[in-house]
Scaffold this motif. Structure first.
Motif, PDB file in Angstrom:
ATOM      1  N   ASN A  77       1.116  -1.062  -0.189  1.00  0.00           N
ATOM      2  CA  ASN A  77      -0.047   0.536  -0.139  1.00  0.00           C
ATOM      3  C   ASN A  77       1.045   1.388  -0.291  1.00  0.00           C
ATOM      4  O   ASN A  77       0.649   2.114   1.166  1.00  0.00           O
ATOM      5  N   THR A  78       2.046   1.174  -0.631  1.00  0.00           N
ATOM      6  CA  THR A  78       3.182   2.574  -0.750  1.00  0.00           C
ATOM      7  C   THR A  78       2.922   2.813  -2.553  1.00  0.00           C
ATOM      8  O   THR A  78       3.445   2.045  -3.168  1.00  0.00           O
ATOM      9  N   LEU A  79       2.941   4.144  -1.884  1.00  0.00           N
ATOM     10  CA  LEU A  79       3.411   4.909  -3.688  1.00  0.00           C
ATOM     11  C   LEU A  79       4.889   5.373  -3.755  1.00  0.00           C
ATOM     12  O   LEU A  79       5.378   6.013  -2.788  1.00  0.00           O
ATOM     13  N   TYR A  80       5.335   5.330  -4.843  1.00  0.00           N
ATOM     14  CA  TYR A  80       7.183   5.218  -4.468  1.00  0.00           C
ATOM     15  C   TYR A  80       7.375   7.280  -5.336  1.00  0.00           C
ATOM     16  O   TYR A  80       6.486   6.437  -6.466  1.00  0.00           O
ATOM     17  N   LEU A  81       8.117   7.340  -5.182  1.00  0.00           N
ATOM     18  CA  LEU A  81       9.027   8.356  -6.400  1.00  0.00           C
ATOM     19  C   LEU A  81      10.661   8.395  -6.006  1.00  0.00           C
ATOM     20  O   LEU A  81      11.132   8.823  -5.961  1.00  0.00           O
ATOM     21  N   GLN A  82      11.140   7.884  -7.484  1.00  0.00           N
ATOM     22  CA  GLN A  82      12.199   7.364  -7.804  1.00  0.00           C
ATOM     23  C   GLN A  82      12.903   8.665  -7.875  1.00  0.00           C
ATOM     24  O   GLN A  82      12.372   8.982  -9.346  1.00  0.00           O
ATOM     25  N   MET A  83      13.936   9.311  -7.819  1.00  0.00           N
ATOM     26  CA  MET A  83      14.484  10.338  -8.257  1.00  0.00           C
ATOM     27  C   MET A  83      15.817  10.677  -8.402  1.00  0.00           C
ATOM     28  O   MET A  83      15.947  10.435  -7.648  1.00  0.00           O
ATOM     29  N   ASN A  84      15.914  10.534  -9.818  1.00  0.00           N
ATOM     30  CA  ASN A  84      16.867  10.510 -10.316  1.00  0.00           C
ATOM     31  C   ASN A  84      18.295  12.107 -10.819  1.00  0.00           C
ATOM     32  O   ASN A  84      16.927  12.750 -10.840  1.00  0.00           O
ATOM     33  N   SER A  85      18.828  11.999 -10.953  1.00  0.00           N
ATOM     34  CA  SER A  85      19.630  13.441 -11.388  1.00  0.00           C
ATOM     35  C   SER A  85      18.969  14.873 -11.282  1.00  0.00           C
ATOM     36  O   SER A  85      18.739  15.163 -12.055  1.00  0.00           O
ATOM     37  N   LEU A  86      18.865  14.560  -9.738  1.00  0.00           N
ATOM     38  CA  LEU A  86      17.939  16.107  -8.881  1.00  0.00           C
ATOM     39  C   LEU A  86      18.979  17.242  -9.071  1.00  0.00           C
ATOM     40  O   LEU A  86      19.907  17.057  -9.131  1.00  0.00           O
ATOM     41  N   LYS A  87      18.032  18.278  -9.496  1.00  0.00           N
ATOM     42  CA  LYS A  87      18.657  19.297 -10.109  1.00  0.00           C
ATOM     43  C   LYS A  87      18.210  20.155  -8.749  1.00  0.00           C
ATOM     44  O   LYS A  87      17.387  20.198  -8.435  1.00  0.00           O
ATOM     45  N   ALA A  88      18.781  21.851  -9.148  1.00  0.00           N
ATOM     46  CA  ALA A  88      18.838  22.262  -7.483  1.00  0.00           C
ATOM     47  C   ALA A  88      16.640  22.999  -7.593  1.00  0.00           C
ATOM     48  O   ALA A  88      15.603  23.528  -6.961  1.00  0.00           O
ATOM     49  N   GLY A  89      16.373  23.242  -8.862  1.00  0.00           N
ATOM     50  CA  GLY A  89      15.463  23.304  -9.329  1.00  0.00           C
ATOM     51  C   GLY A  89      13.820  22.248  -8.802  1.00  0.00           C
ATOM     52  O   GLY A  89      13.061  22.149  -9.154  1.00  0.00           O
ATOM     53  N   ASP A  90      14.864  21.184  -8.553  1.00  0.00           N
ATOM     54  CA  ASP A  90      13.158  19.982  -7.384  1.00  0.00           C
ATOM     55  C   ASP A  90      13.483  20.048  -6.446  1.00  0.00           C
ATOM     56  O   ASP A  90      12.507  19.441  -5.670  1.00  0.00           O
ATOM     57  N   SER A  91      13.887  21.474  -5.501  1.00  0.00           N
ATOM     58  CA  SER A  91      13.933  21.703  -4.249  1.00  0.00           C
ATOM     59  C   SER A  91      12.834  21.638  -3.930  1.00  0.00           C
ATOM     60  O   SER A  91      11.982  22.956  -4.775  1.00  0.00           O
ATOM     61  N   ALA A  92      11.626  20.780  -3.420  1.00  0.00           N
ATOM     62  CA  ALA A  92      10.559  21.580  -2.843  1.00  0.00           C
ATOM     63  C   ALA A  92       9.674  21.086  -1.333  1.00  0.00           C
ATOM     64  O   ALA A  92      10.313  19.939  -1.549  1.00  0.00           O
ATOM     65  N   MET A  93       8.929  21.320  -1.419  1.00  0.00           N
ATOM     66  CA  MET A  93       8.293  20.124  -0.388  1.00  0.00           C
ATOM     67  C   MET A  93       7.431  19.204  -1.510  1.00  0.00           C
ATOM     68  O   MET A  93       6.745  19.669  -1.865  1.00  0.00           O
ATOM     69  N   TYR A  94       7.650  17.986  -1.407  1.00  0.00           N
ATOM     70  CA  TYR A  94       6.620  17.418  -1.904  1.00  0.00           C
ATOM     71  C   TYR A  94       5.383  15.566  -1.516  1.00  0.00           C
ATOM     72  O   TYR A  94       5.784  16.047  -0.703  1.00  0.00           O
ATOM     73  N   TYR A  95       4.751  16.933  -2.319  1.00  0.00           N
ATOM     74  CA  TYR A  95       2.793  16.189  -1.619  1.00  0.00           C
ATOM     75  C   TYR A  95       2.639  15.324  -2.300  1.00  0.00           C
ATOM     76  O   TYR A  95       2.613  14.373  -3.796  1.00  0.00           O
ATOM     77  N   CYS A  96       1.937  13.567  -1.913  1.00  0.00           N
ATOM     78  CA  CYS A  96       1.828  12.654  -2.433  1.00  0.00           C
ATOM     79  C   CYS A  96      -0.543  12.584  -2.229  1.00  0.00           C
ATOM     80  O   CYS A  96      -0.618  13.832  -1.449  1.00  0.00           O
ATOM     81  N   ALA A  97      -0.924  12.363  -3.236  1.00  0.00           N
ATOM     82  CA  ALA A  97      -2.365  13.069  -3.898  1.00  0.00           C
ATOM     83  C   ALA A  97      -3.063  11.558  -4.320  1.00  0.00           C
ATOM     84  O   ALA A  97      -2.440  10.648  -4.496  1.00  0.00           O
ATOM     85  N   ALA A  98      -4.198  11.313  -3.579  1.00  0.00           N
ATOM     86  CA  ALA A  98      -5.165  10.098  -4.130  1.00  0.00           C
ATOM     87  C   ALA A  98      -5.991  10.783  -4.059  1.00  0.00           C
ATOM     88  O   ALA A  98      -6.651  11.870  -3.872  1.00  0.00           O
TER      89      ALA A  98
END
Length: 125
Positions: A77-98
């Motif tokens: 019962n888990t959702l994932y987000l694999q984030m590779n090659s991260l950039k400065a522009g990716d900085s943020a609060m990340y939210y899961c939605a259903a």
């Protein structure tokens, strides 16, 4: 009710990687369409990636496509987000939605989703 709890955020250098997790509990109905959003200070919340379990379809924002991967483990019962090659522009609060309806995986919209997690911070330097 669907409860969503994100985890896995943190600080990472540019070019690094992180895997975000979203643990879902409560009713199972409404989990066919789930997504990840992010919001940086002073900016609007934007859709990052979405997954439609019914059709096995995923979608990504243009600026993360090829770097991020959304997936779901039904057994956990888990959702994932694999984030590779991260950039400065990716900085943020990340939210899961259903409970997305309709499930616009290509360009998920905030108003489509009924349940949200508390967010997990990602900082890329």
């Amino acid at each position: 009710q669907v409860q969503l709890v994100e985890s896995g955020g943190g600080s990472v250098q540019a070019g690094g990687f992180l895997r975000l997790s979203c643990a879902a509990s409560g009713r199972t109905y409404g989990r066919n369409c789930m997504a990840w959003f992010r919001q940086a200070p002073g900016k609007e919340r934007e859709g990052v990636a979405a997954i439609y379990t019914g059709g096995g379809t995923t979608g990504y924002a243009d600026n993360v496509k090829g770097r991020f991967t959304i997936s779901k483990d039904k057994a956990k019962n888990t959702l994932y987000l694999q984030m590779n090659s991260l950039k400065a522009g990716d900085s943020a609060m990340y939210y899961c939605a259903a409970d997305g309806w309709p499930c616009t995986v290509v360009a998920p919209r905030q108003a489509e989703f009924g349940y949200w997690g508390q967010g997990t911070q990602v900082t890329v330097s």
